[in-house]
Design a protein around this motif. Structure first.
Motif, short mmCIF file in Angstrom:
data_model
loop_
_atom_site.label_atom_id
_atom_site.label_comp_id
_atom_site.label_asym_id
_atom_site.label_seq_id
_atom_site.Cartn_x
_atom_site.Cartn_y
_atom_site.Cartn_z
N GLY A 78 -9.03 -4.67 -30.60
CA GLY A 78 -10.04 -4.13 -29.72
C GLY A 78 -11.33 -3.87 -30.47
N ILE A 79 -12.42 -3.88 -29.72
CA ILE A 79 -13.73 -3.49 -30.25
C ILE A 79 -14.28 -2.41 -29.32
CG2 ILE A 79 -16.11 -4.23 -30.69
CD1 ILE A 79 -15.01 -7.03 -31.21
N GLU A 80 -14.87 -1.38 -29.91
CA GLU A 80 -15.44 -0.31 -29.10
C GLU A 80 -16.75 0.17 -29.73
OE1 GLU A 80 -16.65 2.55 -26.66
OE2 GLU A 80 -15.15 1.01 -26.21
N TYR A 81 -17.75 0.34 -28.88
CA TYR A 81 -19.10 0.69 -29.35
C TYR A 81 -19.20 2.15 -29.77
CZ TYR A 81 -24.16 1.45 -29.15
OH TYR A 81 -25.45 1.80 -29.45
N GLU A 82 -18.58 3.06 -29.03
CA GLU A 82 -18.74 4.48 -29.29
C GLU A 82 -17.71 4.97 -30.31
OE1 GLU A 82 -19.51 7.09 -25.97
OE2 GLU A 82 -19.80 5.37 -24.65
N PRO A 83 -18.15 5.55 -31.43
CA PRO A 83 -17.24 5.96 -32.50
C PRO A 83 -16.13 6.90 -32.02
CG PRO A 83 -19.52 6.10 -33.24
CD PRO A 83 -19.57 5.83 -31.77
N HIS A 84 -16.46 7.81 -31.11
CA HIS A 84 -15.45 8.75 -30.64
C HIS A 84 -14.27 8.03 -30.00
CE1 HIS A 84 -13.51 12.21 -28.85
NE2 HIS A 84 -13.62 11.65 -27.65
N TRP A 85 -14.56 7.01 -29.18
CA TRP A 85 -13.47 6.31 -28.50
C TRP A 85 -12.72 5.39 -29.45
CZ3 TRP A 85 -12.58 9.32 -24.95
CH2 TRP A 85 -13.57 9.85 -24.13
N VAL A 86 -13.37 4.96 -30.53
CA VAL A 86 -12.64 4.22 -31.57
C VAL A 86 -11.55 5.10 -32.16
CG1 VAL A 86 -12.82 3.08 -33.82
CG2 VAL A 86 -14.61 2.74 -32.12
N THR A 87 -11.93 6.34 -32.45
CA THR A 87 -10.95 7.30 -32.99
C THR A 87 -9.82 7.54 -32.00
OG1 THR A 87 -12.66 8.40 -34.31
CG2 THR A 87 -10.64 9.64 -33.87
N VAL A 88 -10.16 7.74 -30.72
CA VAL A 88 -9.14 7.98 -29.70
C VAL A 88 -8.23 6.77 -29.57
CG1 VAL A 88 -8.76 8.38 -27.24
CG2 VAL A 88 -10.53 9.66 -28.44
N ALA A 89 -8.80 5.56 -29.55
CA ALA A 89 -7.98 4.35 -29.43
C ALA A 89 -7.03 4.21 -30.61
CB ALA A 89 -8.88 3.12 -29.32
N ASN A 90 -7.53 4.49 -31.82
CA ASN A 90 -6.65 4.41 -32.99
C ASN A 90 -5.57 5.49 -32.96
OD1 ASN A 90 -7.50 2.13 -34.59
ND2 ASN A 90 -9.41 3.23 -35.01
N ASN A 91 -5.90 6.65 -32.41
CA ASN A 91 -4.88 7.70 -32.24
C ASN A 91 -3.80 7.26 -31.26
OD1 ASN A 91 -6.18 9.37 -34.04
ND2 ASN A 91 -7.22 10.59 -32.48
N ASN A 92 -4.20 6.52 -30.22
CA ASN A 92 -3.22 6.01 -29.27
C ASN A 92 -2.32 4.95 -29.90
OD1 ASN A 92 -3.97 7.66 -27.09
ND2 ASN A 92 -5.62 6.27 -26.48
N LEU A 93 -2.89 4.15 -30.80
CA LEU A 93 -2.06 3.20 -31.55
C LEU A 93 -1.10 3.95 -32.48
CD1 LEU A 93 -4.54 0.32 -32.48
CD2 LEU A 93 -2.50 0.14 -31.04
N ALA A 94 -1.60 5.04 -33.09
CA ALA A 94 -0.73 5.85 -33.95
C ALA A 94 0.41 6.45 -33.15
CB ALA A 94 -1.55 6.95 -34.64
N LEU A 95 0.14 6.82 -31.89
CA LEU A 95 1.18 7.36 -31.03
C LEU A 95 2.25 6.30 -30.75
CD1 LEU A 95 1.88 9.96 -29.49
CD2 LEU A 95 0.60 9.05 -27.53
N ALA A 96 1.82 5.05 -30.59
CA ALA A 96 2.79 3.97 -30.41
C ALA A 96 3.70 3.85 -31.64
CB ALA A 96 2.07 2.64 -30.15
N THR A 97 3.12 4.01 -32.82
CA THR A 97 3.91 3.96 -34.05
C THR A 97 4.92 5.10 -34.09
OG1 THR A 97 2.06 2.96 -35.26
CG2 THR A 97 3.80 3.98 -36.57
N GLU A 98 4.50 6.30 -33.66
CA GLU A 98 5.40 7.45 -33.62
C GLU A 98 6.58 7.21 -32.68
OE1 GLU A 98 3.31 11.03 -32.66
OE2 GLU A 98 1.78 10.72 -34.22
N HIS A 99 6.35 6.39 -31.66
CA HIS A 99 7.41 6.09 -30.69
C HIS A 99 8.24 4.88 -31.09
CE1 HIS A 99 5.01 8.36 -27.34
NE2 HIS A 99 5.64 9.16 -28.17
N GLY A 100 8.07 4.42 -32.34
CA GLY A 100 8.92 3.36 -32.85
C GLY A 100 8.42 1.95 -32.61
N ILE A 101 7.16 1.80 -32.20
CA ILE A 101 6.60 0.47 -31.97
C ILE A 101 6.01 -0.04 -33.29
CG2 ILE A 101 4.95 -0.92 -30.68
CD1 ILE A 101 7.18 0.26 -28.97
N ASP A 102 6.67 -1.03 -33.88
CA ASP A 102 6.18 -1.65 -35.12
C ASP A 102 5.17 -2.72 -34.73
OD1 ASP A 102 5.78 -2.54 -37.67
OD2 ASP A 102 7.67 -3.66 -37.80
N HIS A 103 3.88 -2.37 -34.75
CA HIS A 103 2.89 -3.23 -34.10
C HIS A 103 1.86 -3.79 -35.07
CE1 HIS A 103 -0.38 -0.28 -34.42
NE2 HIS A 103 0.50 0.66 -34.08
#
Length: 294
Positions: A78-103
């Motif tokens: 993904g690409i995102e212009y606003e830095p805040h939403w980049v952080t949120v998007a990466n946090n959501n990917l981190a949440l996927a990792t916490e749930h066992g998604i090897d992505h």
């Protein structure tokens, strides 16, 4: 809109948006003014790709496309212009990792109009699918709260700072279309021949005038050298036994009530258009050179 395009209906609101996002997205995600419905992204990814394919979103917001892709076993960028939403998007990917998604998923910060300088060279010609949506329709965005003595207050309805003229959401309707065409043109460099681009979009009212954004985005895609192949309907209402159960927000319902009181017979929006394009089956050298120069 071209009525000759094949059409299908996607039942993408059988469960509420909050249910679709539960345990997959952080609490901070709710503040984004225009979140894509997860089931819309999920349907497109399942329908147009296979496990291991690369899925791309050049305007990814909280990362809905990226998150749903990795949960389905796809690679995702993904690409995102606003830095805040980049952080949120990466946090959501981190949440996927916490749930066992090897992505294999990542989000880059930058302006999608500079796509060729933002993405790694090894991704050129790799993407099987793009799922994205332009910023649009402030009358459809936002949440509301009631404060004592202050009435109804609207919040979470704007993209970043309204003074940021680099943000496509803040530069006016016609410049938005021009910028979005530039993004679609640049995507060709990173798409497989015959890859698909799914764009979710809906019309909106501006001073009682209907802005037919789906038709305008269809023109943007054609101007970018893409081939329209489908016009789909992604439902925002639940399909019940005999009717549809609308899931409009409070603000959408309040806007509708005011417009009806003013004599404009509007109805609650119950779907989004999904315009599906594909890239040519043979890559165009000229298009690739123009995309890099844009």
């Amino acid at each position: 809109m071209n009525n000759e395009l094949p059409m299908s209906v996607w039942a993408t609101a059988q469960t509420a948006p909050s249910t679709q996002r539960k345990n997959r997205y952080t609490r901070e995600s709710t503040a984004h003014p225009a979140k894509m419905l997860p089931d819309v992204a999920r349907y497109a990814i399942a329908h147009y790709t296979k496990p291991g394919d690369l899925v791309l979103d050049p305007m990814c917001g909280i990362g809905t496309t990226v998150v749903e892709a990795v949960h389905l076993g796809r690679r995702a960028v993904g690409i995102e212009y606003e830095p805040h939403w980049v952080t949120v998007a990466n946090n959501n990917l981190a949440l996927a990792t916490e749930h066992g998604i090897d992505h294999d998923g990542q989000v880059f910060h930058g302006d999608a109009r500079q796509l060729s300088t933002l993405l790694p060279a090894e991704l050129r010609g790799e993407a099987a699918l793009v799922v994205t949506s332009p910023p649009y329709g402030p009358s459809t965005h936002g949440r509301v709260a009631v404060a004592p003595g202050e009435g109804i207050q609207k919040y979470f309805h704007q993209y970043g700072s309204t003074l940021d003229r680099g943000n496509l959401a803040n530069i006016g309707h016609h410049r938005l279309l021009s910028g979005f065409t530039r993004i679609l043109t640049a995507l060709a460099e990173f798409m497989r021949p015959g890859g698909h681009i799914a764009i979710t979009v809906r019309p909106w009212r501006e001073h009682a005038e209907l802005i037919d954004l789906p038709s305008q985005i269809l023109t943007c895609g054609r101007n970018a050298g893409l081939i329209p192949v489908e016009r789909c309907v992604a439902l925002l209402a639940r399909v019940a036994e005999h009717d549809f159960v609308a899931r409009g927000s409070f603000f959408q319902r309040d806007f509708l009530r005011k417009q009806r009181e003013a004599g404009l017979p509007l109805h609650l929006i119950a779907h989004e258009d999904v315009l599906v394009f594909r890239t040519p089956l043979r890559p165009s050298r000229t298009a690739a050179v123009e995309a890099r120069a844009a």
